[in-house]
Write a protein that holds these residues in place. Structure first.
Motif, mmCIF file in Angstrom:
data_model
loop_
_atom_site.group_PDB
_atom_site.id
_atom_site.type_symbol
_atom_site.label_atom_id
_atom_site.label_comp_id
_atom_site.label_asym_id
_atom_site.label_seq_id
_atom_site.Cartn_x
_atom_site.Cartn_y
_atom_site.Cartn_z
ATOM 1 N N ILE B 289 0.746 -1.193 0.057
ATOM 2 C CA ILE B 289 0.121 -0.012 0.043
ATOM 3 C C ILE B 289 0.629 1.071 0.009
ATOM 4 O O ILE B 289 0.446 2.400 -0.297
ATOM 5 C CB ILE B 289 -0.997 -0.157 1.264
ATOM 6 N N SER B 290 2.061 1.076 0.449
ATOM 7 C CA SER B 290 3.048 2.181 0.440
ATOM 8 C C SER B 290 3.306 2.736 -0.814
ATOM 9 O O SER B 290 4.067 3.943 -0.980
ATOM 10 C CB SER B 290 4.309 2.173 1.272
ATOM 11 N N MET B 291 2.875 2.159 -1.930
ATOM 12 C CA MET B 291 3.210 2.316 -3.283
ATOM 13 C C MET B 291 2.516 3.527 -3.849
ATOM 14 O O MET B 291 2.575 4.208 -4.965
ATOM 15 C CB MET B 291 3.514 1.284 -4.139
ATOM 16 N N ALA B 292 1.500 3.768 -2.989
ATOM 17 C CA ALA B 292 0.257 4.748 -3.612
ATOM 18 C C ALA B 292 0.681 6.191 -3.547
ATOM 19 O O ALA B 292 -0.046 6.994 -4.182
ATOM 20 C CB ALA B 292 -0.914 4.666 -2.588
ATOM 21 N N SER B 293 1.804 6.649 -3.184
ATOM 22 C CA SER B 293 2.483 7.867 -3.475
ATOM 23 C C SER B 293 2.450 8.203 -4.877
ATOM 24 O O SER B 293 2.018 9.397 -5.228
ATOM 25 C CB SER B 293 4.068 8.003 -3.171
ATOM 26 N N ALA B 294 2.474 7.432 -5.794
ATOM 27 C CA ALA B 294 2.375 7.393 -7.221
ATOM 28 C C ALA B 294 1.265 8.149 -7.769
ATOM 29 O O ALA B 294 0.934 8.635 -8.799
ATOM 30 C CB ALA B 294 2.718 6.115 -8.062
ATOM 31 N N HIS B 295 -0.260 7.844 -6.767
ATOM 32 C CA HIS B 295 -1.215 8.186 -7.314
ATOM 33 C C HIS B 295 -1.385 9.813 -7.659
ATOM 34 O O HIS B 295 -2.279 10.474 -8.265
ATOM 35 C CB HIS B 295 -2.454 8.192 -6.187
ATOM 36 N N HIS B 296 -0.527 10.544 -6.839
ATOM 37 C CA HIS B 296 -0.343 11.839 -6.820
ATOM 38 C C HIS B 296 0.782 12.463 -8.052
ATOM 39 O O HIS B 296 0.861 13.658 -8.131
ATOM 40 C CB HIS B 296 0.123 12.301 -5.554
ATOM 41 N N LEU B 297 1.320 11.785 -8.637
ATOM 42 C CA LEU B 297 2.522 11.815 -9.540
ATOM 43 C C LEU B 297 2.202 11.586 -10.744
ATOM 44 O O LEU B 297 3.089 11.237 -11.855
ATOM 45 C CB LEU B 297 3.714 11.239 -8.888
ATOM 46 N N LEU B 298 0.851 11.053 -11.251
ATOM 47 C CA LEU B 298 0.749 10.570 -12.559
ATOM 48 C C LEU B 298 0.661 11.291 -13.531
ATOM 49 O O LEU B 298 1.079 10.937 -14.696
ATOM 50 C CB LEU B 298 -0.698 9.907 -12.261
ATOM 51 N N VAL B 299 0.419 12.709 -13.479
ATOM 52 C CA VAL B 299 0.710 13.809 -14.782
ATOM 53 C C VAL B 299 1.692 14.471 -14.190
ATOM 54 O O VAL B 299 1.903 15.726 -14.558
ATOM 55 C CB VAL B 299 -0.672 14.469 -14.825
ATOM 56 N N ASP B 300 2.982 14.105 -13.605
ATOM 57 C CA ASP B 300 3.994 15.036 -13.232
ATOM 58 C C ASP B 300 4.929 14.709 -14.159
ATOM 59 O O ASP B 300 5.205 13.649 -14.771
ATOM 60 C CB ASP B 300 4.637 14.577 -11.844
ATOM 61 N N PRO B 301 5.972 15.668 -14.328
ATOM 62 C CA PRO B 301 6.822 15.442 -15.247
ATOM 63 C C PRO B 301 8.029 14.644 -14.990
ATOM 64 O O PRO B 301 9.174 14.253 -15.683
ATOM 65 C CB PRO B 301 7.506 17.035 -15.488
#
Lengths: 191, 590
Positions: B289-301
């Motif tokens: 579950i700690s991988m979910a940081s990515a949810h906030h970075l999906l449209v990041d450069p």
């Protein structure tokens, strides 16, 4: 014989599940695989992906490139902001800064551009109104996305990442003209 | 609970022979409760409620500003109060409450003492100190950076320092919780394996450690950066900060699911249908579950497609699988518990005959349903790499997380409070009729709020925005007139939720500080002022039989649950693919 959730468990608790549970686990697992497969599949078949071409960039350099871009293709001015009309297929630069999007872009419907997004101060959010397309604009990073406007019209860029007290004033403009009407629009649109 | 048959007033074996005065025997459950655990739970619960009050007032102010018809605050105070709302709700309220949950699920459920109570109190003291420091910097306008404080937006160094102190305090308390597990095992205060609720709390504790370490990894450099002592890259900040920001929501999920099992047990004598499945699902949380940081970075450069796909899916959606398992096993536990007691009529006889007037039970149902149907489905959908393009930073995102954190986690925490007050504080519930309707008001209000908010977001309405009429902006932006109506609906739902939250605070504060005490072993006399679960103690009377209870139809032993998860699945698939369709209409981009 079942226990409650607050009773300690005696002996081996690794026991076979009910049929209904097994069926649900199977359904859920297959669904998870579908969820996973959809993303690579959309990269292959779908038209909207957030990958882009990504580089680090010094804010000063990005500002310099944008100024060169404006100088090369400026066709007018609106509200003190240059209107820039780059040729189809070219690199397009857009700066987010407190609290404006610079410059105004005039693009052709159906043509592909490489849109470079970056910030020269804090984080900003690129939100294309009214289409609801969103990208994060991070200082120090050049986020170059191939975009193809689908239809002509007036568009706005709303900042949707908090960037200070003037955040709500940060609105930019993109104008999309029909492919065959570019020449006509060129003439004296400097309202 | 090593003696499930312990009646009222009996002392469990483990509690005998201990120094008198350090423990009290719970007259309702028969558990030996260490007085330090008692006091720590009370202190953390009170601190959580204070934070909830501050965050709730801020919620009202934010709501009345975003409702453009009222537009209460000026921009400076809007963003300031929004910062206050985020910090108090997502950090202070929730983490204080979770520390209380750990002290309950460890020492209390395992009949154990709290090792090193002074260390636990110093943890609590650090948390309070940190929280006060953060409050001071926020209210004095030295930290108008919102909850996420994205570098290079800059707050005063004391803001970051306050958060660091708070996190260290929480880490200390979590450490004491782990120590209590060791002590309980060594002193043999229970036999066999820990109860499922404790197992879930251990998961929450482990995720808390992972989360708080990420917090240290980002806030210490940022604190130094704020004093110009080192550089911090804005994109790295977003990556590591979200490993704190999103993972802390996963502590909530693990704690909330534990409370689901606890409430099912306390209210209707729900059972654990299969320990293996429930525990495996908890382990999946820890692993992925700690991988979910990515949810906030999906449209990041800063990140490529492979990184985004792999991380946002938590290793091929294994943590989603875990939640889908709990979504089955929790209602299944209630259904099986009820069927075992003879409520075998039809598919849903068990649900019709359930104690809907018990605020613990109604909270449980609302928490599970809204978390799953709204929070879960929207979360997975928006967390899909490409669909995030039409969701990122719009109102769809707060719409999603108000359904998870408020309607899910906060509702579950509120529900369990109605049991904590009589069990731990030994008080009757003040204004009990109000307490009974509180979950309905709060949940239905928040459901309307989050649905309307999510819907408004599909029009591209930005989150964290003071003025979506854009008066004064150089170019006009005019949203569809429908948006005004949707925002008004959102505001009405939000106000309902705030009234529900206010009732919760009045009821709990009044009960705890001015409430009538609950004399030992005489609960039945107070049926009009405490939840029925406390009087009936259904968890003590799980029928001792190997025979499966009667169930109609061909859907197996748990037909009601099977139908419910079937409905959930159809809703999930429909919403998910509808969003792909929506995405396909926008500009081509890549």
């Amino acid at each position: 014989m079942y226990e409650s959730g607050i009773a300690s468990v005696q002996g081996v608790w690794w026991k076979p599940a009910h049929r209904a549970e097994k069926v649900w686990i199977a359904i859920a697992f297959i669904w998870c695989m579908v969820l996973f497969a959809m993303m690579p599949l959309w990269h292959l078949r779908g038209g909207q992906n957030p990958t882009g071409i990504r580089h680090r960039v010094e804010p000063a350099d990005f500002r310099e490139r944008t100024n060169e871009f404006i100088a090369a293709y400026q066709v007018g001015e609106d509200a003190g902001m240059p209107i820039v009309e780059p040729p189809p297929g070219s690199d397009v630069y857009l700066i987010g800064m407190m609290w404006q999007w610079r410059p105004i872009l005039r693009l052709q419907a159906g043509a592909e551009y490489t849109l470079h997004l970056s910030s020269v101060d804090v984080n900003h959010g690129f939100n294309l109104y009214p289409f609801n397309v969103n990208f994060q604009v991070v200082p120090g990073y050049d986020y170059a996305l191939k975009v193809t406007p689908t239809e002509a019209g007036e568009f706005r860029i709303v900042c949707n990442e908090f960037c200070g007290v003037g955040h709500h004033l940060m609105v930019g403009r993109i104008e999309v003209v029909p492919a065959d009407a570019t020449a006509a629009a060129d003439v004296g649109d400097d309202r | 609970m090593n003696a499930p048959d312990a009646g009222p007033g009996t002392t469990t074996e483990s509690a005998t022979g201990r120094i008198a005065g350090l423990f009290r025997t719970c007259p309702t459950t028969g558990l030996a409760v260490h007085r330090s655990a008692d006091r720590l739970i009370k202190a953390h619960a009170v601190a959580a409620t204070v934070a909830l009050l501050v965050g709730g007032i801020a919620a009202l102010l934010v709501l009345l500003t975003r409702w453009q018809a009222i537009h209460l605050l000026d921009p400076v105070w809007f963003y300031r109060i929004l910062t206050v709302h985020g910090m108090n709700m997502l950090i202070f309220f929730i983490i204080f409450f979770e520390m209380a949950v750990l002290m309950f699920a460890g020492p209390v459920l395992l009949n154990s003492r709290v090792p090193a109570p002074k260390v636990a109190w110093s943890g609590f003291g650090l948390m309070v100190l940190g929280a006060l420091l953060v409050e001071w910097t926020m209210w004095t306008g030295q930290a108008d950076v919102l909850f996420t404080s994205y570098v290079p937006l800059r707050a005063t160094p004391n803001f970051y320092l306050g958060i660091i102190l708070f996190a260290v305090g929480a880490l200390v308390t979590t450490g004491v919780f782990f120590a209590s597990l060791v002590v309980a095992k060594r002193e043999r205060t229970y036999e066999g394996s820990v109860p499922l609720v404790t197992f879930g709390a251990i998961t929450a504790g482990i995720i808390a450690v992972i989360t708080l370490l990420h917090g240290a990894a980002i806030y210490i450099p940022t604190w130094l950066w704020s004093m110009d002592l080192m550089p911090v890259d804005p994109q790295i900040y977003r990556l590591v900060w979200w490993a704190l920001g999103h993972s802390s929501q996963q502590i909530n999920v693990a704690a909330m699911v534990s409370i689901w099992y606890l409430l099912a047990t306390l209210t209707v004598g729900g059972v654990v249908v299969n320990q293996k499945i429930s525990r495996t699902a908890f382990v999946l949380y820890i692993l992925f579950i700690s991988m979910a940081s990515a949810h906030h970075l999906l449209v990041d450069p800063g990140f490529g497609a492979a990184w985004k796909v792999w991380n946002t899916s938590y290793f091929m959606y294994m943590a989603v699988l875990a939640s889908m398992l709990h979504g089955f096993t929790v209602p299944a536990g209630v259904e099986m518990g009820m069927r075992l007691r003879g409520y075998t009529q039809g598919f849903f006889g068990w649900l019709r005959r359930a104690p809907w007037g018990d605020p613990g039970f109604s909270s449980l149902v609302f928490s599970v349903v809204v978390f799953g149907f709204v929070g879960g489905i929207t979360g997975v959908t928006f967390g899909t790499e490409q669909i995030n393009i039409i969701a990122h930073n719009t109102l769809r995102i707060p719409g999603h997380f108000h359904a998870t954190v408020v309607s899910g986690t906060a509702m579950a925490f509120m529900g369990v409070t109605y049991y904590v007050i009589p069990l731990i504080f030994r008080k009757q519930i003040a204004f009990y009729p109000l307490a009974k309707i509180q979950p309905y008001l709060f949940s239905i209000g928040m459901l309307i709020f989050s649905l309307a908010m999510t819907f408004a977001g599909t029009f591209g309405i930005p989150r964290r925005h003071w003025d979506i009429s854009f008066s004064g902006a150089p170019f006009d932006v005019q949203y569809s007139p429908a948006v005004d109506i949707i925002i008004a609906v959102m505001a009405i739902g939000g106000l309902m939720g705030i009234v529900g939250g206010a009732i919760y605070i009045v009821v709990t504060v009044w009960s705890v500080f001015f409430g009538k005490p609950l004399p030992a072993g005489e609960e039945a006399k107070y049926a009009h002022s405490i939840p029925p679960g406390i009087i009936n103690r259904p968890w003590l009377e799980i029928p001792d039989t190997d025979e499966e209870p009667e169930a109609p139809g061909k859907l197996g032993q748990l037909p009601g649950t099977a139908i419910l998860v079937g409905i959930f699945f159809v809703a999930f698939v429909t919403y998910y693919f509808a969003n792909w369709a929506l995405l396909s209409f926008v500009w081509e981009v890549g």
